[in-house]
Design a protein around this motif. Sequence first.
Motif, PDB file in Angstrom:
ATOM      1  N   LEU A 147      71.422   4.367 -20.439  1.00 36.24           N
ATOM      2  CA  LEU A 147      70.049   4.788 -20.717  1.00 36.24           C
ATOM      3  C   LEU A 147      69.242   4.943 -19.431  1.00 36.24           C
ATOM      4  N   VAL A 148      69.532   4.109 -18.440  1.00 37.33           N
ATOM      5  CA  VAL A 148      68.806   4.151 -17.171  1.00 37.33           C
ATOM      6  C   VAL A 148      69.210   5.372 -16.343  1.00 37.33           C
ATOM      7  N   LEU A 149      70.469   5.771 -16.454  1.00 37.40           N
ATOM      8  CA  LEU A 149      70.981   6.882 -15.649  1.00 37.40           C
ATOM      9  C   LEU A 149      70.483   8.226 -16.173  1.00 37.40           C
TER      10      LEU A 149
ATOM     11  N   ALA B 239      75.347  -2.601 -13.276  1.00 40.69           N
ATOM     12  CA  ALA B 239      76.085  -1.896 -14.319  1.00 40.69           C
ATOM     13  C   ALA B 239      75.814  -0.400 -14.244  1.00 40.69           C
ATOM     14  N   ALA B 240      74.571  -0.014 -13.945  1.00 38.47           N
ATOM     15  CA  ALA B 240      74.240   1.411 -13.817  1.00 38.47           C
ATOM     16  C   ALA B 240      75.010   2.036 -12.663  1.00 38.47           C
ATOM     17  N   VAL B 241      75.124   1.324 -11.567  1.00 37.44           N
ATOM     18  CA  VAL B 241      75.882   1.840 -10.421  1.00 37.44           C
ATOM     19  C   VAL B 241      77.353   2.009 -10.793  1.00 37.44           C
ATOM     20  N   VAL B 242      77.923   1.015 -11.444  1.00 42.71           N
ATOM     21  CA  VAL B 242      79.341   1.082 -11.817  1.00 42.71           C
ATOM     22  C   VAL B 242      79.581   2.188 -12.841  1.00 42.71           C
ATOM     23  N   VAL B 243      78.706   2.306 -13.833  1.00 43.81           N
ATOM     24  CA  VAL B 243      78.859   3.362 -14.837  1.00 43.81           C
ATOM     25  C   VAL B 243      78.718   4.729 -14.186  1.00 43.81           C
ATOM     26  N   ALA B 244      77.797   4.864 -13.229  1.00 48.97           N
ATOM     27  CA  ALA B 244      77.640   6.141 -12.520  1.00 48.97           C
ATOM     28  C   ALA B 244      78.896   6.489 -11.727  1.00 48.97           C
TER      29      ALA B 244
END
Length: 91
Positions: A23-25, A74-79
């Motif tokens: 959601l943040v990305l 988590a946002a960095v890893v998901v990206a």
Amino acid sequence: MYWVWMLIVSLIAGVIFGPLARLVLPGKQNISLGWTILGGGIGAFAGGLIAKALGVKDTSGPDWIQYLIQIACAAVVVAIISSRKGSKTAA
């Protein structure tokens, strides 16, 4: 034993933090729910280690700063996962 417990809790937290990270990305991430949860778990684990190093985990009550650090990780890893998986499907 602490690290094993933290790893298990991080994988469970990945169920929550992975979708929050998406959601943040910005834009669309072309990865499955499994990759999202795994990325969230890895990010939660890394964020937990960072929070512990910063002394954030030593507070009383909910550790909101720790949760924010974990969601950011988590946002960095998901990206990263999304960019790797997306580049393979686009080729």
